[in-house]
Motif scaffolding. Structure first.
Motif, PDB file in Angstrom:
ATOM      1  N   ARG A 111       0.832  -1.210   0.000  1.00 37.69           N
ATOM      2  CA  ARG A 111       0.000   0.000   0.000  1.00 37.69           C
ATOM      3  C   ARG A 111       0.867   1.260   0.000  1.00 37.69           C
ATOM      4  NH1 ARG A 111      -3.307  -2.801   3.672  1.00 37.69           N
ATOM      5  NH2 ARG A 111      -2.285  -1.747   5.404  1.00 37.69           N
ATOM      6  N   GLN A 112       1.917   1.245   0.795  1.00 34.54           N
ATOM      7  CA  GLN A 112       2.810   2.397   0.855  1.00 34.54           C
ATOM      8  C   GLN A 112       3.514   2.611  -0.490  1.00 34.54           C
ATOM      9  OE1 GLN A 112       5.725   2.096   3.940  1.00 34.54           O
ATOM     10  NE2 GLN A 112       6.710   4.031   3.429  1.00 34.54           N
ATOM     11  N   ASP A 113       3.953   1.531  -1.118  1.00 34.25           N
ATOM     12  CA  ASP A 113       4.609   1.658  -2.424  1.00 34.25           C
ATOM     13  C   ASP A 113       3.645   2.184  -3.478  1.00 34.25           C
ATOM     14  OD1 ASP A 113       7.027   0.818  -1.435  1.00 34.25           O
ATOM     15  OD2 ASP A 113       6.793  -1.259  -2.101  1.00 34.25           O
ATOM     16  N   ARG A 114       2.392   1.757  -3.435  1.00 33.03           N
ATOM     17  CA  ARG A 114       1.400   2.287  -4.390  1.00 33.03           C
ATOM     18  C   ARG A 114       1.202   3.784  -4.198  1.00 33.03           C
ATOM     19  NH1 ARG A 114      -2.690  -2.644  -3.744  1.00 33.03           N
ATOM     20  NH2 ARG A 114      -1.928  -3.916  -5.445  1.00 33.03           N
ATOM     21  N   ARG A 115       1.135   4.192  -2.936  1.00 32.86           N
ATOM     22  CA  ARG A 115       0.976   5.618  -2.647  1.00 32.86           C
ATOM     23  C   ARG A 115       2.181   6.408  -3.165  1.00 32.86           C
ATOM     24  NH1 ARG A 115      -0.510   5.193   2.304  1.00 32.86           N
ATOM     25  NH2 ARG A 115       1.590   5.083   3.161  1.00 32.86           N
ATOM     26  N   GLU A 116       3.377   5.876  -2.967  1.00 36.35           N
ATOM     27  CA  GLU A 116       4.576   6.562  -3.459  1.00 36.35           C
ATOM     28  C   GLU A 116       4.584   6.659  -4.978  1.00 36.35           C
ATOM     29  OE1 GLU A 116       8.024   4.664  -1.860  1.00 36.35           O
ATOM     30  OE2 GLU A 116       7.518   5.202   0.201  1.00 36.35           O
ATOM     31  N   VAL A 117       4.111   5.623  -5.668  1.00 38.35           N
ATOM     32  CA  VAL A 117       4.046   5.678  -7.137  1.00 38.35           C
ATOM     33  C   VAL A 117       3.096   6.790  -7.572  1.00 38.35           C
ATOM     34  CG1 VAL A 117       3.211   4.422  -9.167  1.00 38.35           C
ATOM     35  CG2 VAL A 117       4.729   3.286  -7.560  1.00 38.35           C
ATOM     36  N   ARG A 118       1.940   6.896  -6.902  1.00 39.55           N
ATOM     37  CA  ARG A 118       1.001   7.966  -7.253  1.00 39.55           C
ATOM     38  C   ARG A 118       1.622   9.343  -7.035  1.00 39.55           C
ATOM     39  NH1 ARG A 118      -2.711   4.651  -4.518  1.00 39.55           N
ATOM     40  NH2 ARG A 118      -2.531   5.973  -2.677  1.00 39.55           N
ATOM     41  N   GLU A 119       2.296   9.509  -5.898  1.00 39.23           N
ATOM     42  CA  GLU A 119       2.908  10.803  -5.598  1.00 39.23           C
ATOM     43  C   GLU A 119       4.014  11.143  -6.593  1.00 39.23           C
ATOM     44  OE1 GLU A 119       4.205  10.385  -1.589  1.00 39.23           O
ATOM     45  OE2 GLU A 119       2.170  10.502  -0.775  1.00 39.23           O
ATOM     46  N   GLU A 120       4.836  10.164  -6.919  1.00 35.92           N
ATOM     47  CA  GLU A 120       5.922  10.411  -7.865  1.00 35.92           C
ATOM     48  C   GLU A 120       5.390  10.700  -9.268  1.00 35.92           C
ATOM     49  OE1 GLU A 120       8.932  11.024  -7.129  1.00 35.92           O
ATOM     50  OE2 GLU A 120       8.808  10.409  -5.039  1.00 35.92           O
ATOM     51  N   ARG A 121       4.300  10.021  -9.641  1.00 36.55           N
ATOM     52  CA  ARG A 121       3.685  10.278 -10.947  1.00 36.55           C
ATOM     53  C   ARG A 121       3.157  11.710 -11.010  1.00 36.55           C
ATOM     54  NH1 ARG A 121       3.797   8.813 -16.204  1.00 36.55           N
ATOM     55  NH2 ARG A 121       1.902   9.540 -17.149  1.00 36.55           N
ATOM     56  N   ARG A 122       2.542  12.150  -9.912  1.00 38.41           N
ATOM     57  CA  ARG A 122       2.033  13.521  -9.853  1.00 38.41           C
ATOM     58  C   ARG A 122       3.186  14.527  -9.956  1.00 38.41           C
ATOM     59  NH1 ARG A 122      -0.416  13.451  -5.050  1.00 38.41           N
ATOM     60  NH2 ARG A 122       1.444  14.257  -4.072  1.00 38.41           N
ATOM     61  N   ASP A 123       4.267  14.268  -9.219  1.00 36.28           N
ATOM     62  CA  ASP A 123       5.424  15.168  -9.279  1.00 36.28           C
ATOM     63  C   ASP A 123       6.042  15.184 -10.681  1.00 36.28           C
ATOM     64  OD1 ASP A 123       5.010  15.656  -6.613  1.00 36.28           O
ATOM     65  OD2 ASP A 123       6.637  14.328  -5.923  1.00 36.28           O
ATOM     66  N   TYR A 124       6.089  14.029 -11.314  1.00 35.74           N
ATOM     67  CA  TYR A 124       6.642  13.946 -12.668  1.00 35.74           C
ATOM     68  C   TYR A 124       5.792  14.745 -13.650  1.00 35.74           C
ATOM     69  CZ  TYR A 124       8.045  11.850 -17.110  1.00 35.74           C
ATOM     70  OH  TYR A 124       8.458  11.648 -18.399  1.00 35.74           O
ATOM     71  N   ASN A 125       4.469  14.631 -13.535  1.00 38.80           N
ATOM     72  CA  ASN A 125       3.584  15.399 -14.418  1.00 38.80           C
ATOM     73  C   ASN A 125       3.740  16.903 -14.204  1.00 38.80           C
ATOM     74  OD1 ASN A 125       2.536  13.198 -15.755  1.00 38.80           O
ATOM     75  ND2 ASN A 125       0.846  12.941 -14.324  1.00 38.80           N
ATOM     76  N   GLN A 126       3.914  17.298 -12.937  1.00 37.66           N
ATOM     77  CA  GLN A 126       4.134  18.723 -12.666  1.00 37.66           C
ATOM     78  C   GLN A 126       5.453  19.201 -13.276  1.00 37.66           C
ATOM     79  OE1 GLN A 126       3.822  19.127  -8.418  1.00 37.66           O
ATOM     80  NE2 GLN A 126       1.790  20.069  -8.599  1.00 37.66           N
ATOM     81  N   ALA A 127       6.477  18.366 -13.187  1.00 35.59           N
ATOM     82  CA  ALA A 127       7.768  18.731 -13.769  1.00 35.59           C
ATOM     83  C   ALA A 127       7.655  18.838 -15.288  1.00 35.59           C
ATOM     84  CB  ALA A 127       8.832  17.699 -13.391  1.00 35.59           C
ATOM     85  N   LEU A 128       6.866  17.968 -15.910  1.00 28.33           N
ATOM     86  CA  LEU A 128       6.672  18.058 -17.362  1.00 28.33           C
ATOM     87  C   LEU A 128       6.007  19.372 -17.741  1.00 28.33           C
ATOM     88  CD1 LEU A 128       5.501  14.456 -18.334  1.00 28.33           C
ATOM     89  CD2 LEU A 128       7.629  15.577 -19.000  1.00 28.33           C
ATOM     90  N   ARG A 129       5.066  19.828 -16.910  1.00 30.33           N
ATOM     91  CA  ARG A 129       4.345  21.063 -17.230  1.00 30.33           C
ATOM     92  C   ARG A 129       5.162  22.314 -16.931  1.00 30.33           C
ATOM     93  NH1 ARG A 129      -0.219  18.067 -15.352  1.00 30.33           N
ATOM     94  NH2 ARG A 129       0.177  18.742 -13.223  1.00 30.33           N
ATOM     95  N   HIS A 130       5.858  22.321 -15.786  1.00 28.58           N
ATOM     96  CA  HIS A 130       6.456  23.576 -15.331  1.00 28.58           C
ATOM     97  C   HIS A 130       7.969  23.512 -15.099  1.00 28.58           C
ATOM     98  CE1 HIS A 130       2.345  24.824 -14.729  1.00 28.58           C
ATOM     99  NE2 HIS A 130       2.140  23.809 -13.899  1.00 28.58           N
ATOM    100  N   GLY A 131       8.580  22.379 -15.225  1.00 25.68           N
ATOM    101  CA  GLY A 131       9.991  22.261 -14.870  1.00 25.68           C
ATOM    102  C   GLY A 131      10.918  22.372 -16.057  1.00 25.68           C
TER     103      GLY A 131
END
Length: 155
Positions: free
Chosen positions: A29-49
């Motif tokens: 469960r913790q690893d799934r949550r981390e994947v979601r968080e990292e995916r969100r951060d990656y998408n933000q970096a694609l948009r604004h980084g």
């Protein structure tokens, strides 16, 4: 004296087994949550980084996915079910097949586990393990309602 030590060791092992399974569930469960968080951060970096941010976030996202994959692999290799053998030969069942009562006897019925990724069996339905297959069986009629082929992949 030796009997009591053996009995105590057996009781300790029996109590620790569910704790190990819960720890594996918690880790997945913790690893799934981390994947979601990292995916969100990656998408933000694609948009604004910039290029460096994108590369770093992509690397972290792939590391999180690898950790989740390793946790799932460890759960599948859990030794509690690895030496399962039925007193009959393997036969591949299909939906609508009618089983003999020995195939869905209470000793072969499994308690529901949310890690399987299948819906809970209600009413007259029960999950039955037949080698590596998971069967959803109507215990009144013996009819197979759903088949999950090769559901328990250990190696």
């Amino acid at each position: 004296m030796k009997k009591s030590k053996f009995l105590a060791a057996g009781l300790i092992a029996a109590m620790m087994l569910p704790a190990a399974a819960q720890a594996q569930n918690r880790e997945i469960r913790q690893d799934r949550r981390e994947v979601r968080e990292e995916r969100r951060d990656y998408n933000q970096a694609l948009r604004h980084g910039d290029r460096k941010d994108i590369r770093e976030e992509r690397r972290e996202y792939h590391d999180a996915r690898r950790d989740l994959r390793d946790s799932k692999r460890d759960w599948r290799r859990d030794q509690r079910y690895s030496h399962y053998r039925a007193p009959f030969r393997y036969q591949q069942f299909r939906v609508g097949s009618v089983l003999r009562p020995t195939y869905y006897a209470p000793t072969y019925r499994l308690n529901y586990d949310s890690r399987w990724g299948v819906p809970r069996a209600n009413g007259n339905l029960a999950y039955v393990r037949h080698y590596n297959d998971l069967l959803l069986v109507n215990v009144r009629s013996g009819r197979v309602m759903r088949v999950y082929h090769n559901h328990f992949r250990w190696r």
